[in-house]
Design a protein around this motif. Structure first.
Motif, PDB file in Angstrom:
ATOM      1  N   ASN A   2       0.828  -1.205   0.000  1.00  0.00           N
ATOM      2  CA  ASN A   2       0.000   0.000   0.000  1.00  0.00           C
ATOM      3  C   ASN A   2       0.858   1.248   0.000  1.00  0.00           C
ATOM      4  O   ASN A   2       1.894   1.305   0.640  1.00  0.00           O
ATOM      5  CB  ASN A   2      -0.897   0.019   1.242  1.00  0.00           C
ATOM      6  N   LYS A   3       0.394   2.237  -0.726  1.00  0.00           N
ATOM      7  CA  LYS A   3       1.076   3.525  -0.729  1.00  0.00           C
ATOM      8  C   LYS A   3       0.403   4.440   0.280  1.00  0.00           C
ATOM      9  O   LYS A   3      -0.758   4.267   0.627  1.00  0.00           O
ATOM     10  CB  LYS A   3       1.019   4.137  -2.122  1.00  0.00           C
ATOM     11  N   ARG A   4       1.158   5.395   0.743  1.00  0.00           N
ATOM     12  CA  ARG A   4       0.640   6.365   1.706  1.00  0.00           C
ATOM     13  C   ARG A   4      -0.143   7.463   0.988  1.00  0.00           C
ATOM     14  O   ARG A   4      -0.030   7.633  -0.214  1.00  0.00           O
ATOM     15  CB  ARG A   4       1.791   6.999   2.478  1.00  0.00           C
ATOM     16  N   VAL A   5      -0.883   8.221   1.787  1.00  0.00           N
ATOM     17  CA  VAL A   5      -1.620   9.377   1.303  1.00  0.00           C
ATOM     18  C   VAL A   5      -0.974  10.616   1.930  1.00  0.00           C
ATOM     19  O   VAL A   5      -0.664  10.621   3.118  1.00  0.00           O
ATOM     20  CB  VAL A   5      -3.112   9.302   1.696  1.00  0.00           C
ATOM     21  N   LEU A   6      -0.766  11.638   1.121  1.00  0.00           N
ATOM     22  CA  LEU A   6      -0.222  12.909   1.593  1.00  0.00           C
ATOM     23  C   LEU A   6      -1.335  13.941   1.516  1.00  0.00           C
ATOM     24  O   LEU A   6      -2.018  14.035   0.493  1.00  0.00           O
ATOM     25  CB  LEU A   6       0.954  13.336   0.711  1.00  0.00           C
ATOM     26  N   ALA A   7      -1.532  14.686   2.595  1.00  0.00           N
ATOM     27  CA  ALA A   7      -2.558  15.730   2.606  1.00  0.00           C
ATOM     28  C   ALA A   7      -1.901  17.096   2.666  1.00  0.00           C
ATOM     29  O   ALA A   7      -0.898  17.278   3.366  1.00  0.00           O
ATOM     30  CB  ALA A   7      -3.490  15.560   3.806  1.00  0.00           C
ATOM     31  N   LEU A   8      -2.480  18.042   1.925  1.00  0.00           N
ATOM     32  CA  LEU A   8      -1.976  19.405   1.887  1.00  0.00           C
ATOM     33  C   LEU A   8      -3.085  20.387   2.233  1.00  0.00           C
ATOM     34  O   LEU A   8      -4.186  20.308   1.698  1.00  0.00           O
ATOM     35  CB  LEU A   8      -1.445  19.735   0.478  1.00  0.00           C
ATOM     36  N   ASP A   9      -2.766  21.306   3.133  1.00  0.00           N
ATOM     37  CA  ASP A   9      -3.639  22.434   3.435  1.00  0.00           C
ATOM     38  C   ASP A   9      -2.957  23.655   2.833  1.00  0.00           C
ATOM     39  O   ASP A   9      -2.035  24.218   3.413  1.00  0.00           O
ATOM     40  CB  ASP A   9      -3.813  22.579   4.942  1.00  0.00           C
ATOM     41  N   VAL A  10      -3.386  24.030   1.635  1.00  0.00           N
ATOM     42  CA  VAL A  10      -2.698  25.053   0.852  1.00  0.00           C
ATOM     43  C   VAL A  10      -3.075  26.447   1.341  1.00  0.00           C
ATOM     44  O   VAL A  10      -4.248  26.820   1.336  1.00  0.00           O
ATOM     45  CB  VAL A  10      -3.029  24.911  -0.652  1.00  0.00           C
ATOM     46  N   GLY A  11      -2.065  27.177   1.750  1.00  0.00           N
ATOM     47  CA  GLY A  11      -2.242  28.569   2.130  1.00  0.00           C
ATOM     48  C   GLY A  11      -1.370  29.451   1.256  1.00  0.00           C
ATOM     49  O   GLY A  11      -0.514  28.960   0.526  1.00  0.00           O
ATOM     50  N   ASN A  12      -1.577  30.743   1.340  1.00  0.00           N
ATOM     51  CA  ASN A  12      -0.808  31.662   0.503  1.00  0.00           C
ATOM     52  C   ASN A  12       0.666  31.700   0.885  1.00  0.00           C
ATOM     53  O   ASN A  12       1.521  31.859   0.025  1.00  0.00           O
ATOM     54  CB  ASN A  12      -1.398  33.067   0.581  1.00  0.00           C
ATOM     55  N   LYS A  13       0.965  31.536   2.189  1.00  0.00           N
ATOM     56  CA  LYS A  13       2.351  31.599   2.649  1.00  0.00           C
ATOM     57  C   LYS A  13       2.916  30.221   2.981  1.00  0.00           C
ATOM     58  O   LYS A  13       4.072  29.935   2.696  1.00  0.00           O
ATOM     59  CB  LYS A  13       2.460  32.489   3.888  1.00  0.00           C
ATOM     60  N   ARG A  14       2.114  29.397   3.647  1.00  0.00           N
ATOM     61  CA  ARG A  14       2.561  28.075   4.095  1.00  0.00           C
ATOM     62  C   ARG A  14       1.579  27.007   3.650  1.00  0.00           C
ATOM     63  O   ARG A  14       0.404  27.282   3.446  1.00  0.00           O
ATOM     64  CB  ARG A  14       2.672  28.026   5.625  1.00  0.00           C
ATOM     65  N   ILE A  15       2.100  25.787   3.580  1.00  0.00           N
ATOM     66  CA  ILE A  15       1.267  24.635   3.259  1.00  0.00           C
ATOM     67  C   ILE A  15       1.413  23.629   4.385  1.00  0.00           C
ATOM     68  O   ILE A  15       2.522  23.169   4.683  1.00  0.00           O
ATOM     69  CB  ILE A  15       1.688  24.014   1.913  1.00  0.00           C
ATOM     70  N   GLY A  16       0.286  23.328   5.021  1.00  0.00           N
ATOM     71  CA  GLY A  16       0.287  22.295   6.041  1.00  0.00           C
ATOM     72  C   GLY A  16       0.385  20.937   5.370  1.00  0.00           C
ATOM     73  O   GLY A  16      -0.165  20.729   4.283  1.00  0.00           O
ATOM     74  N   VAL A  17       1.100  20.020   6.022  1.00  0.00           N
ATOM     75  CA  VAL A  17       1.358  18.714   5.433  1.00  0.00           C
ATOM     76  C   VAL A  17       1.112  17.625   6.464  1.00  0.00           C
ATOM     77  O   VAL A  17       1.495  17.751   7.625  1.00  0.00           O
ATOM     78  CB  VAL A  17       2.825  18.623   4.936  1.00  0.00           C
ATOM     79  N   ALA A  18       0.479  16.540   6.018  1.00  0.00           N
ATOM     80  CA  ALA A  18       0.297  15.357   6.849  1.00  0.00           C
ATOM     81  C   ALA A  18       0.377  14.136   5.940  1.00  0.00           C
ATOM     82  O   ALA A  18       0.127  14.237   4.743  1.00  0.00           O
ATOM     83  CB  ALA A  18      -1.048  15.395   7.571  1.00  0.00           C
ATOM     84  N   TYR A  19       0.739  12.988   6.516  1.00  0.00           N
ATOM     85  CA  TYR A  19       0.812  11.759   5.734  1.00  0.00           C
ATOM     86  C   TYR A  19       0.195  10.610   6.516  1.00  0.00           C
ATOM     87  O   TYR A  19       0.138  10.640   7.741  1.00  0.00           O
ATOM     88  CB  TYR A  19       2.265  11.434   5.348  1.00  0.00           C
ATOM     89  N   SER A  20      -0.254   9.615   5.791  1.00  0.00           N
ATOM     90  CA  SER A  20      -0.865   8.440   6.421  1.00  0.00           C
ATOM     91  C   SER A  20       0.174   7.349   6.579  1.00  0.00           C
ATOM     92  O   SER A  20       1.248   7.385   5.966  1.00  0.00           O
ATOM     93  CB  SER A  20      -2.020   7.922   5.563  1.00  0.00           C
ATOM     94  N   ASP A  21      -0.182   6.344   7.367  1.00  0.00           N
ATOM     95  CA  ASP A  21       0.607   5.120   7.402  1.00  0.00           C
ATOM     96  C   ASP A  21       0.242   4.324   6.145  1.00  0.00           C
ATOM     97  O   ASP A  21      -0.727   4.655   5.457  1.00  0.00           O
ATOM     98  CB  ASP A  21       0.296   4.327   8.679  1.00  0.00           C
ATOM     99  N   PRO A  22       1.011   3.290   5.805  1.00  0.00           N
ATOM    100  CA  PRO A  22       0.725   2.552   4.564  1.00  0.00           C
ATOM    101  C   PRO A  22      -0.663   1.904   4.518  1.00  0.00           C
ATOM    102  O   PRO A  22      -1.206   1.693   3.439  1.00  0.00           O
ATOM    103  CB  PRO A  22       1.824   1.485   4.523  1.00  0.00           C
ATOM    104  N   LEU A  23      -1.244   1.617   5.671  1.00  0.00           N
ATOM    105  CA  LEU A  23      -2.569   0.994   5.697  1.00  0.00           C
ATOM    106  C   LEU A  23      -3.704   2.019   5.641  1.00  0.00           C
ATOM    107  O   LEU A  23      -4.870   1.656   5.550  1.00  0.00           O
ATOM    108  CB  LEU A  23      -2.717   0.128   6.952  1.00  0.00           C
ATOM    109  N   GLY A  24      -3.370   3.296   5.713  1.00  0.00           N
ATOM    110  CA  GLY A  24      -4.396   4.333   5.642  1.00  0.00           C
ATOM    111  C   GLY A  24      -5.218   4.441   6.904  1.00  0.00           C
ATOM    112  O   GLY A  24      -6.398   4.767   6.849  1.00  0.00           O
ATOM    113  N   ILE A  25      -4.587   4.204   8.053  1.00  0.00           N
ATOM    114  CA  ILE A  25      -5.308   4.251   9.320  1.00  0.00           C
ATOM    115  C   ILE A  25      -5.026   5.542  10.080  1.00  0.00           C
ATOM    116  O   ILE A  25      -5.933   6.201  10.559  1.00  0.00           O
ATOM    117  CB  ILE A  25      -4.946   3.035  10.196  1.00  0.00           C
ATOM    118  N   SER A  26      -3.755   5.908  10.172  1.00  0.00           N
ATOM    119  CA  SER A  26      -3.392   7.072  10.979  1.00  0.00           C
ATOM    120  C   SER A  26      -2.964   8.245  10.104  1.00  0.00           C
ATOM    121  O   SER A  26      -2.546   8.067   8.958  1.00  0.00           O
ATOM    122  CB  SER A  26      -2.259   6.720  11.949  1.00  0.00           C
ATOM    123  N   ALA A  27      -3.081   9.445  10.677  1.00  0.00           N
ATOM    124  CA  ALA A  27      -2.666  10.681  10.005  1.00  0.00           C
ATOM    125  C   ALA A  27      -1.629  11.364  10.885  1.00  0.00           C
ATOM    126  O   ALA A  27      -1.868  11.593  12.068  1.00  0.00           O
ATOM    127  CB  ALA A  27      -3.867  11.591   9.798  1.00  0.00           C
TER     128      ALA A  27
END
Length: 138
Positions: A2-27
């Protein structure tokens, strides 16, 4: 595998970033990245480093569920990301209330002086959780 999922919270100055575990359970949050001329290279590094298959981007809708100016900017960012990294799958998730949830979480868990530097990535965690929850229910 399984591949991970990357999440982006796009802002004008900064981008928040989070990633999942390979099973897609945790962030899990990562430090925010600057939204500058190097941003797509930094995202590409994260995609490679964490073996990411899908990038989830929070789409800032109005309270009525409509797309405003910030949603347009976010879609343009996603288009540029796709041009820089054509093989990545991009999914949009309604990000209404993620900043409010992140602020509430940080008020309860983090000293005031540290909140500003964490808010973007905690918002990305909520965007990612929303996506992962929708996948586990569907």
């Amino acid at each position: 595998m399984n591949k991970r999922v990357l999440a982006l919270d796009v802002g004008n100055k900064r981008i928040g970033v989070a990633y999942s575990d390979p099973l897609g359970i945790s962030a899990n949050p990562l430090p925010p990245i600057q939204n500058d001329e190097k941003v797509f290279g930094k995202i590409k590094q994260l995609i490679d480093q964490y073996d990411v298959g899908i990038v989830v981007i929070g789409l800032p809708l109005t309270l009525k569920g409509e797309e405003g100016e910030q949603a347009k900017i976010t879609r343009e960012f996603a288009q540029k990301l796709k041009e820089h990294i054509p093989d990545v799958d991009i999914v949009f998730v309604d990000e209404r209330f993620t900043t409010t949830l992140a602020e509430r979480h940080l008020r309860e868990t983090t000293k005031k002086s540290k909140r500003k530097q964490k808010i973007d990535s905690v918002s990305a965690v909520y965007i990612l959780k929303s996506y992962l929850d929708s996948k586990s229910m569907g």
